[in-house]
Structures are given as C-alpha cells and as structure tokens.
Design an enzyme around this catalytic site. Structure first.
Site, PDB file in Angstrom:
ATOM      1  N   GLU A  32     -46.328 -30.852  36.511  1.00 14.59           N
ATOM      2  CA  GLU A  32     -47.765 -30.717  36.770  1.00 14.59           C
ATOM      3  C   GLU A  32     -48.464 -32.070  36.904  1.00 14.59           C
ATOM      4  O   GLU A  32     -49.460 -32.351  36.225  1.00 14.59           O
ATOM      5  CB  GLU A  32     -48.413 -29.841  35.698  1.00 14.59           C
ATOM      6  CG  GLU A  32     -47.813 -28.444  35.670  1.00 14.59           C
ATOM      7  CD  GLU A  32     -48.355 -27.560  34.572  1.00 14.59           C
ATOM      8  OE1 GLU A  32     -49.213 -28.024  33.787  1.00 14.59           O
ATOM      9  OE2 GLU A  32     -47.928 -26.387  34.487  1.00 14.59           O
TER      10      GLU A  32
ATOM     11  N   ASN B 209     -41.921 -30.423  39.072  1.00 13.20           N
ATOM     12  CA  ASN B 209     -42.317 -29.018  38.928  1.00 13.20           C
ATOM     13  C   ASN B 209     -43.837 -28.904  38.910  1.00 13.20           C
ATOM     14  O   ASN B 209     -44.508 -29.706  38.260  1.00 13.20           O
ATOM     15  CB  ASN B 209     -41.720 -28.483  37.617  1.00 13.20           C
ATOM     16  CG  ASN B 209     -41.848 -26.987  37.456  1.00 13.20           C
ATOM     17  OD1 ASN B 209     -41.430 -26.224  38.322  1.00 13.20           O
ATOM     18  ND2 ASN B 209     -42.420 -26.555  36.338  1.00 13.20           N
TER      19      ASN B 209
ATOM     20  N   GLU C 126     -41.116 -20.366  37.438  1.00 11.12           N
ATOM     21  CA  GLU C 126     -41.916 -19.756  36.363  1.00 11.12           C
ATOM     22  C   GLU C 126     -42.648 -18.509  36.855  1.00 11.12           C
ATOM     23  O   GLU C 126     -43.835 -18.310  36.554  1.00 11.12           O
ATOM     24  CB  GLU C 126     -42.927 -20.771  35.809  1.00 11.12           C
ATOM     25  CG  GLU C 126     -42.303 -22.063  35.309  1.00 11.12           C
ATOM     26  CD  GLU C 126     -43.313 -23.032  34.702  1.00 11.12           C
ATOM     27  OE1 GLU C 126     -44.401 -22.578  34.285  1.00 11.12           O
ATOM     28  OE2 GLU C 126     -42.999 -24.235  34.642  1.00 11.12           O
TER      29      GLU C 126
ATOM     30  N   ASP D 222     -44.467 -15.191  37.436  1.00 15.37           N
ATOM     31  CA  ASP D 222     -45.076 -13.996  36.866  1.00 15.37           C
ATOM     32  C   ASP D 222     -46.306 -13.668  37.707  1.00 15.37           C
ATOM     33  O   ASP D 222     -46.818 -14.517  38.443  1.00 15.37           O
ATOM     34  CB  ASP D 222     -45.419 -14.130  35.381  1.00 15.37           C
ATOM     35  CG  ASP D 222     -46.291 -15.326  35.030  1.00 15.37           C
ATOM     36  OD1 ASP D 222     -47.025 -15.829  35.915  1.00 15.37           O
ATOM     37  OD2 ASP D 222     -46.251 -15.776  33.881  1.00 15.37           O
TER      38      ASP D 222
END
Length: 349
Positions: free
Chosen positions: A157, A198, A263, A265
């Site tokens: 990030e 990432n 990741e 969702d």
C-alpha cells in the site's frame, strides 16, 4: 487460455442469507484441486487463533486451499513488539501447518505504514537510523523464513488513489528510494522468494494502477528485484466490478512480472438481498477470471474464507457477508461460482 462465463452460468440468485448448498448442489471438488487443474493456486488469509482453536476452521484451511497468507502474525508489530525482541511463534506454526499440508506460504508483509510497533512510531530516529532499522527488520524477518516463503509482499500500500506515493513514515524520512531498497534487502535475505508489491484499488486501469505500473517498469529497468504485483481485490457491491482487470494485468504481464489476486473479498451493505448476492457472485468471478486470463497470474487468495472472522464489519459500518462461506462454514453461492470458473478454466487448458 480463454473461456467464457456468462451470467447465465451463475447460480440463480439466493434469498438473503441462503447458502449455495441449500439451493444448488456445489461441485464435489475443493478449490485447491480445481485450481491445480486450472494452473492457479487458490489461497486464503489465515486467522492463526482460529486455526489453533477451532477444528472446523482448521479443516477448511487444510482441505480447500493450496496456499496460505497470515492475516497478522508476520506484520511488524506482531514479530517485533519491542525493539530487538522477536516473537516468531505464531508465524512459525502457520509455516509448519502449511508444510504439513502441502501448501505454499505468502509472507505478509515486510514494509507497511500500518501495524507498526509503538517503539518505532513513537521513537525519535534520524533518517539514517530509520533506514538501518528498516534494513534490519527486512533482513531479520526474510532471513528467519528463508526458504520457507513462496511470495513476499515486500512493500504494501505505497500509493494513494491519485497515483502519488502515500505520505508514510518511510516516504517522509527515507524518500521514494525506500521501495527499491526494500526489494534489494529482501532479495539478499532470501534469494529464492518471489517478491511482490501489493496494493488495493488497482484492479482496473486507473491512476493508481498506472502509477504502480510505471514504478515497476522503472525499477525493473534499474535491476531492482521486483518479481510480482499483488492486486488485493477488496470490492464492494455498491460499485461496478473491475471488468478491465484482464487488460490491466496484461500490462504487468508484458513487463515480465507475476501477478496475483492477494486479498479478495466482496462486501455487501446489510441486509443482503438477491440483487446484492448476484453482484457479489459476479465480482468474485470477475476477479478470478482476470487472473485466469493472465498468463503470469499465479494465485488467487481470498482474504479469509468465512464471514465468522471477516474484518469487514469492524471497518465498514453496516457492511458484511463478504466471504465465500458463511459463519457456519457453509459454502455460499460465491464459493460455487469460483468452483465453476475454475472447472471451466481447467477444461480449456
């Protein structure tokens, strides 16, 4: 590899709270098995407390997935709560569990602006001291797990949504060169690990993903050992699914780096209903298909597989139901959608 998955291929919309097993019989194959046939590893983030204490949780992790990512136990505040004093116990246990079950481990994460120990955030360090601290942390952690980690999220990030670098302690004190340094140090500590940068909100082509693309291209041109780009995949049914994900991943593919959905969702504003469930199914499918259509996309990881331990409700007020199994470990329609996509991809290999 190319295949089509039309909306008609999805299960019929479910009543709110209804599970796939109550409306349509799921395929009698694990995600790990179907993923292997399709040429992609299917992973999950792991809550190590649940893994240790709850047999139903442990059974699903062991059987459904071929890679694991620690949710928290490899983050800096967990492994070095006081300066120079390391606690590897929980992380080591997860690595041992994965090895015992034939799974690979994604290390998460070496450099982040969040979940830093208080001794670091409250300390008074010169830039030179902070650089030494960061180098030691990366060297010590990557070195501790040397030969045991498949992929490391080295830098996590680092960008704002507008494509500028996030104003973190690392950027403020060390300048933008901290990113290249982090990858060099990680590679020195574990030369065989695949090193990823990432981030979230980089699923489609936008200012953030383009800035990341430009950075990866630049760093690789300088010989920096950056090997992969992790696309987090935290989506919300309130917003359109990133249908240009394959186009976006193709850009990184052309640079010669691996990609992964790291990741995934898809959160739902509660209460759920048929329309929201179908939107969730389509979002999960869009993410997975983007990976399956990209030659160097190696893995698809869900950020927790059960709503019982989802991070979403505590962060996004009024939202939840983000995972592919409910709180009782029953597969939801999103689970079946992933099975179907993997089955179709396997047939086209």
């Amino acid at each position: 590899m190319a295949f089509a998955h039309s909306a008609s291929g999805h299960p019929a919309p479910l009543a709110p709270g209804q599970n796939a097993h109550t409306s349509a019989r799921p395929l009698d194959q694990t995600l790990a098995t179907l993923g292997k046939r399709a040429g992609v590893r299917i992973g999950t983030a792991v809550n190590t407390d649940a893994l240790a204490d709850e047999p139903a949780y442990t059974r699903q992790v062991a059987t459904q997935f071929s890679s694991v990512t620690p949710e928290n136990v490899m983050k800096w505040d967990a492994v070095e709560p006081s300066r120079g004093s390391y606690n590897w116990k929980a992380a080591d246990q997860l690595v041992s569990f994965a090895r015992a079950h034939g799974q690979l481990v994604r290390g998460h994460t070496l450099v982040w602006h969040s979940q830093l120990p208080s001794w670091l955030t409250n300390g008074s360090f010169t830039p030179a001291q902070l650089r030494d601290i960061l180098r030691k942390h990366i060297t010590d952690e990557a070195g501790h797990f040397k030969g045991k980690i498949w992929q490391w999220d080295v830098v996590n990030e680092a960008f704002n949504d507008d494509g500028t670098l996030r104003d973190t302690i690392w950027l403020q004190q060390l300048g933008p060169g901290y990113i290249a340094d982090a990858f060099r140090w990680a590679h020195q500590a574990d030369p065989k690990a695949v090193l990823f940068i990432n981030d979230y909100n980089i699923e489609g082509v936008n200012a953030k993903s383009t800035a990341l693309y430009n950075l990866v291209k630049k760093l690789r041109g300088q010989g920096v050992p950056i090997h992969g780009v992790g696309v987090q995949g935290h989506l919300d049914v309130q917003y359109p699914a990133p249908h240009d994900i394959a186009q976006n991943l193709a850009r990184f593919d052309a640079l010669g780096v691996q990609t992964a959905i790291t990741e995934a969702d898809v959160r739902i504003p509660l209460p759920s209903d048929n329309t929201k469930v179908e939107a969730q199914n389509q979002a999960y499918s869009t993410l997975l298909q983007g990976c399956l259509l990209t030659a160097r996309c190696t893995d698809f990881t869900v950020w927790g597989f059960t709503d019982k331990y989802s991070w979403v409700p505590s962060v996004f007020t009024g939202e939840g139901d983000a995972n592919i199994m409910d709180a009782d470990y029953q597969p939801k329609s999103a689970f079946t959608v992933l099975q179907q996509d993997l089955l179709l991809a396997g047939r086209h290999r």
